[in-house]
Design a protein around this motif. Structure first.
Motif, short mmCIF file in Angstrom:
data_model
loop_
_atom_site.label_atom_id
_atom_site.label_comp_id
_atom_site.label_asym_id
_atom_site.label_seq_id
_atom_site.Cartn_x
_atom_site.Cartn_y
_atom_site.Cartn_z
N ALA A 1 9.56 -43.10 25.62
CA ALA A 1 8.98 -41.84 25.14
C ALA A 1 7.97 -41.28 26.14
O ALA A 1 7.96 -40.07 26.44
CB ALA A 1 8.32 -42.06 23.78
N SER B 1 16.09 -38.77 20.85
CA SER B 1 15.24 -37.95 19.98
C SER B 1 14.61 -36.79 20.75
O SER B 1 14.52 -35.66 20.26
CB SER B 1 14.14 -38.81 19.35
N TRP B 2 14.15 -37.09 21.96
CA TRP B 2 13.51 -36.06 22.76
C TRP B 2 14.46 -34.90 23.05
O TRP B 2 14.05 -33.73 23.09
CB TRP B 2 12.98 -36.65 24.07
N GLU B 3 15.74 -35.19 23.23
CA GLU B 3 16.71 -34.12 23.47
C GLU B 3 16.73 -33.12 22.32
O GLU B 3 17.02 -31.94 22.52
CB GLU B 3 18.11 -34.73 23.67
N LEU C 1 8.19 -37.44 27.49
CA LEU C 1 7.32 -36.50 26.79
C LEU C 1 6.32 -35.86 27.74
O LEU C 1 5.86 -36.50 28.69
CB LEU C 1 6.58 -37.21 25.66
N LYS D 1 12.91 -31.10 22.66
CA LYS D 1 12.30 -30.90 23.98
C LYS D 1 11.76 -29.49 24.21
O LYS D 1 11.02 -29.28 25.17
CB LYS D 1 13.30 -31.26 25.08
N THR E 1 14.78 -41.39 23.97
CA THR E 1 15.36 -40.34 24.81
C THR E 1 16.31 -39.42 24.04
O THR E 1 16.31 -38.20 24.25
CB THR E 1 16.08 -40.95 26.02
N ALA F 1 1.69 -34.09 24.92
CA ALA F 1 2.26 -34.74 23.74
C ALA F 1 1.27 -35.74 23.15
O ALA F 1 0.35 -36.21 23.82
CB ALA F 1 3.55 -35.45 24.10
N VAL G 1 4.79 -37.37 18.08
CA VAL G 1 5.85 -38.33 17.77
C VAL G 1 5.23 -39.56 17.14
O VAL G 1 4.24 -40.10 17.63
CB VAL G 1 6.62 -38.72 19.05
#
Length: 244
Positions: free
Chosen positions: A79, A53-55, A83, A58, A51, A87, A65
């Motif tokens: 993830a 990493s997604w920020e 995602l 995004k 989460t 993705a 990924v």
């Protein structure tokens, strides 16, 4: 209290010892010797790996990924929860039996995540996959071994030394993120990330949502190339410790 029951065991390629899958009621544990590597009741820091990493990525269209280490699927499930539908997620797992456990005795823990059409499972060494990739990933999430100081396999150190970090940097797209889970802090690793040219932030996350040890997640954003530093030794600031 219910006793632990061993369900299976599997050798780690490269002489890393033997993993043992154990169950107690609805709880699962993966052990290496007397060390518990992961437990199905503690997932907070593994979920945060995805989460957080997604920020950072995004705004990306059709992000790709790479997750290094399947574990108990907590990072993968987190993830998938954030995602988008377009993705792609590649999960690299070194030990084939771990994938079998995910589809077999621990299927309830994984909740069908391996069957999501966004997911591809690569059975093999994540370091080798990174080495042969160029600008392929928007994020690389590494939950391999005990963190930068390996516990299960000496060759895992190659992911975290200067050469391994340069390979990860080359495998990321511009402004992509390298996220690394660790059981504890490592100042030498933080310095190596900065020296390679990553913009580094260090997060401390509890293993459980409200309890448990605080684990470390490095979020390293891919920046300009740095000067060569191959002659600099790898720092060794702490001994490897078991997860938990």
């Amino acid at each position: 209290m219910l006793p632990w029951i061993q369900l299976d065991a599997a050798s780690i390629p490269g002489g890393g010892g033997e993993l043992r899958l154990k169950q107690r009621g609805t709880e699962f544990s993966i052990m290496l010797g007397t060390n518990e590597l992961m437990n199905s009741r503690l997932s907070g820091s593994e979920e945060a790996l995805a989460t957080l990493s997604w920020e950072r990525i995004k705004e990306r269209q059709r992000p790709h990924v790479l997750i290094g280490g399947l574990g108990m699927g907590f990072t993968l499930r987190a993830a998938l929860s954030v995602l988008p539908a377009d993705a792609r997620i590649t999960v690299a797992e070194l030990v084939p039996a771990v994938v079998d456990w995910a589809r077999g005795p621990m299927a309830e823990v994984y909740k069908g995540s391996l069957d999501d059409p966004r997911v591809t499972v690569h059975v093999g060494d994540v370091a080798a996959l990174i080495e042969r990739s160029r600008a392929a990933f928007d994020a690389i999430l590494l939950d391999v071994d005990n963190g930068p100081e390996g516990l299960t396999r000496e060759s895992n150190d190659g992911l975290y030394d200067y050469a391994g970090l340069r390979a990860a940097k080359a495998a990321l797209r511009p402004k992509g993120v390298l996220a690394v889970w660790s059981q504890g802090p490592d100042q030498g690793f933080t310095r190596r990330l900065s020296t390679i040219g990553f913009d580094v932030k260090e997060e401390h996350i509890r293993a459980g949502r409200k309890r448990g040890a605080r684990h470390v997640i490095w979020l390293a954003t891919n920046g300009p190339a740095a000067a060569k530093t191959t002659s600099q030794p790898k720092a060794n600031t702490r001994p490897p410790r078991p997860r938990g």
